[in-house]
Design a protein around this motif. Sequence first.
Motif, PDB file in Angstrom:
ATOM      1  N   PRO A  15       0.819  17.215 -15.310  1.00 22.12           N
ATOM      2  CA  PRO A  15       0.285  17.841 -16.526  1.00 22.12           C
ATOM      3  C   PRO A  15      -0.864  17.016 -17.093  1.00 22.12           C
ATOM      4  N   ASP A  16      -1.818  17.682 -17.700  1.00 19.55           N
ATOM      5  CA  ASP A  16      -2.942  16.986 -18.302  1.00 19.55           C
ATOM      6  C   ASP A  16      -2.446  15.957 -19.311  1.00 19.55           C
ATOM      7  N   GLY A  17      -3.003  14.756 -19.242  1.00 24.95           N
ATOM      8  CA  GLY A  17      -2.660  13.709 -20.191  1.00 24.95           C
ATOM      9  C   GLY A  17      -1.464  12.874 -19.793  1.00 24.95           C
ATOM     10  N   GLN A  18      -0.728  13.269 -18.762  1.00 25.73           N
ATOM     11  CA  GLN A  18       0.425  12.489 -18.330  1.00 25.73           C
ATOM     12  C   GLN A  18      -0.036  11.320 -17.474  1.00 25.73           C
ATOM     13  N   GLU A  19       0.433  10.134 -17.800  1.00 26.23           N
ATOM     14  CA  GLU A  19      -0.014   8.938 -17.101  1.00 26.23           C
ATOM     15  C   GLU A  19       1.119   8.173 -16.438  1.00 26.23           C
TER      16      GLU A  19
ATOM     17  N   ARG B 143       0.820  -1.217   0.000  1.00 27.93           N
ATOM     18  CA  ARG B 143       0.000   0.000   0.000  1.00 27.93           C
ATOM     19  C   ARG B 143       0.852   1.264   0.000  1.00 27.93           C
ATOM     20  N   THR B 144       2.088   1.158   0.483  1.00 28.64           N
ATOM     21  CA  THR B 144       2.944   2.331   0.573  1.00 28.64           C
ATOM     22  C   THR B 144       3.175   2.969  -0.783  1.00 28.64           C
ATOM     23  N   PHE B 145       3.215   2.158  -1.837  1.00 30.36           N
ATOM     24  CA  PHE B 145       3.486   2.688  -3.166  1.00 30.36           C
ATOM     25  C   PHE B 145       2.219   3.148  -3.881  1.00 30.36           C
ATOM     26  N   LEU B 146       1.063   2.792  -3.355  1.00 30.13           N
ATOM     27  CA  LEU B 146      -0.173   3.119  -4.060  1.00 30.13           C
ATOM     28  C   LEU B 146      -0.411   4.610  -4.223  1.00 30.13           C
ATOM     29  N   PRO B 147      -0.013   5.467  -3.250  1.00 34.89           N
ATOM     30  CA  PRO B 147      -0.194   6.901  -3.503  1.00 34.89           C
ATOM     31  C   PRO B 147       0.491   7.376  -4.774  1.00 34.89           C
ATOM     32  N   VAL B 148       1.616   6.745  -5.127  1.00 33.98           N
ATOM     33  CA  VAL B 148       2.304   7.103  -6.366  1.00 33.98           C
ATOM     34  C   VAL B 148       1.450   6.729  -7.564  1.00 33.98           C
ATOM     35  N   PHE B 149       0.859   5.538  -7.526  1.00 32.88           N
ATOM     36  CA  PHE B 149       0.050   5.071  -8.647  1.00 32.88           C
ATOM     37  C   PHE B 149      -1.305   5.756  -8.719  1.00 32.88           C
ATOM     38  N   LEU B 150      -1.825   6.174  -7.566  1.00 30.15           N
ATOM     39  CA  LEU B 150      -3.214   6.626  -7.489  1.00 30.15           C
ATOM     40  C   LEU B 150      -3.429   8.108  -7.750  1.00 30.15           C
ATOM     41  N   HIS B 151      -2.371   8.894  -7.818  1.00 31.61           N
ATOM     42  CA  HIS B 151      -2.595  10.337  -7.908  1.00 31.61           C
ATOM     43  C   HIS B 151      -2.870  10.816  -9.317  1.00 31.61           C
ATOM     44  N   PHE B 152      -2.751   9.917 -10.298  1.00 38.17           N
ATOM     45  CA  PHE B 152      -2.991  10.309 -11.676  1.00 38.17           C
ATOM     46  C   PHE B 152      -4.489  10.445 -11.958  1.00 38.17           C
ATOM     47  N   PRO B 153      -4.851  10.980 -13.109  1.00 36.55           N
ATOM     48  CA  PRO B 153      -6.267  11.013 -13.485  1.00 36.55           C
ATOM     49  C   PRO B 153      -6.858   9.608 -13.485  1.00 36.55           C
ATOM     50  N   SER B 154      -8.125   9.500 -13.285  1.00 32.58           N
ATOM     51  CA  SER B 154      -8.883   8.252 -13.297  1.00 32.58           C
ATOM     52  C   SER B 154      -8.681   7.423 -12.045  1.00 32.58           C
ATOM     53  N   SER B 155      -8.058   7.977 -11.012  1.00 36.09           N
ATOM     54  CA  SER B 155      -7.791   7.186  -9.825  1.00 36.09           C
ATOM     55  C   SER B 155      -8.098   7.985  -8.571  1.00 36.09           C
ATOM     56  N   ALA B 156      -8.342   7.250  -7.483  1.00 40.98           N
ATOM     57  CA  ALA B 156      -8.501   7.903  -6.189  1.00 40.98           C
ATOM     58  C   ALA B 156      -7.133   8.385  -5.725  1.00 40.98           C
ATOM     59  N   THR B 157      -7.119   9.210  -4.676  1.00 38.70           N
ATOM     60  CA  THR B 157      -5.862   9.797  -4.248  1.00 38.70           C
ATOM     61  C   THR B 157      -5.537   9.469  -2.795  1.00 38.70           C
ATOM     62  N   PHE B 158      -4.359   9.874  -2.404  1.00 39.50           N
ATOM     63  CA  PHE B 158      -3.853   9.703  -1.047  1.00 39.50           C
ATOM     64  C   PHE B 158      -4.360  10.873  -0.212  1.00 39.50           C
ATOM     65  N   ASP B 159      -5.654  10.869   0.072  1.00 32.36           N
ATOM     66  CA  ASP B 159      -6.340  11.925   0.816  1.00 32.36           C
ATOM     67  C   ASP B 159      -6.414  13.242   0.048  1.00 32.36           C
ATOM     68  N   SER B 160      -5.459  13.540  -0.801  1.00 34.72           N
ATOM     69  CA  SER B 160      -5.491  14.757  -1.613  1.00 34.72           C
ATOM     70  C   SER B 160      -4.527  14.558  -2.771  1.00 34.72           C
ATOM     71  N   ASN B 161      -4.508  15.477  -3.713  1.00 34.58           N
ATOM     72  CA  ASN B 161      -3.570  15.368  -4.827  1.00 34.58           C
ATOM     73  C   ASN B 161      -2.173  15.700  -4.335  1.00 34.58           C
ATOM     74  N   ILE B 162      -1.287  14.718  -4.343  1.00 39.11           N
ATOM     75  CA  ILE B 162       0.029  14.933  -3.756  1.00 39.11           C
ATOM     76  C   ILE B 162       1.041  15.457  -4.760  1.00 39.11           C
ATOM     77  N   ILE B 163       0.772  15.323  -6.044  1.00 41.67           N
ATOM     78  CA  ILE B 163       1.687  15.845  -7.047  1.00 41.67           C
ATOM     79  C   ILE B 163       0.876  16.497  -8.145  1.00 41.67           C
ATOM     80  N   LEU B 164       1.363  17.594  -8.672  1.00 43.44           N
ATOM     81  CA  LEU B 164       0.693  18.233  -9.792  1.00 43.44           C
ATOM     82  C   LEU B 164       1.172  17.583 -11.078  1.00 43.44           C
TER      83      LEU B 164
END
Length: 256
Positions: free
Chosen positions: A148-152, A125-146
């Motif tokens: 760019p649109d379309g970057q996956e 689970r520790t790595f999931l915030p990295v995977f989850l902050h992109f579009p189409s995914s839930a986040t680690f309580d908030s958006n942790i990284i900005l």
Amino acid sequence: MEEKDHTNINGKDNTAEQHKLCLMRALVEHRDPSAKEADDLMLRRFLRARDLNVEKAATMFLKYLKWKRTFLPKGFVSEDEIEYDLSQNKICLGGQDKQGRPIVVAFAGRHYQSSKPGGLDEFKRTFLPVFLHFPSSATFDSNIILIPDGQEKFLAIGDLQGWGYSNSDVRGYLGFISVLQDYYPERLGKLFIVHAPRVFMAVWKVVYPFIDENTKAKIQFVEKQHIKSKLLEDIDESQLPDIYGGKLQLVPVQDA
């Protein structure tokens, strides 16, 4: 081996891929109505991970949905679920590479296998915030990284400075590989492994066969004397972490 490109010269989905994407959507929504919540970007990643084979991609995606309901019942990871791993500051965030991909640095020498029940699941689970902050995914309580649109995808640096046998958690490494490949395909853009000691190669020989060919093509070991010059090929100096000769200070993921 270069990363496969499924797009035309204008960067748009080609007709064949779009047709298969439509077929895949119809298939997964028929088998699991909750698949309707996934957008085309998510489905396309699974499709590309299976070389545009609709049946294999659909099977892979349905397996992901089943796993997510069990492993992420809330749809996100809360800090108290990964408190032990966060305390080690093993995952830090940098800037963005020249393609706009966020930079993630993992310090393997700070990782020690947890002896408490559920320790392996916490590490996954520790790595999931990295995977989850992109579009189409839930986040680690908030958006942790900005992003760019379309970057996956993201660029990762695996730093093995100080790594020894006490850090040798083969079950944890294999668990991470499984999560990355089976449930978040086409997220990793590139992985640089730096400061790898000779003793690490014994563990690498155990782990390597479990890495799929697409992922293997994205992994590069970098010799100590070439770290800065190699990373600068993909990262501007202003975005390169200062520990590698750049100008950006790393931030632990929980403090980002």
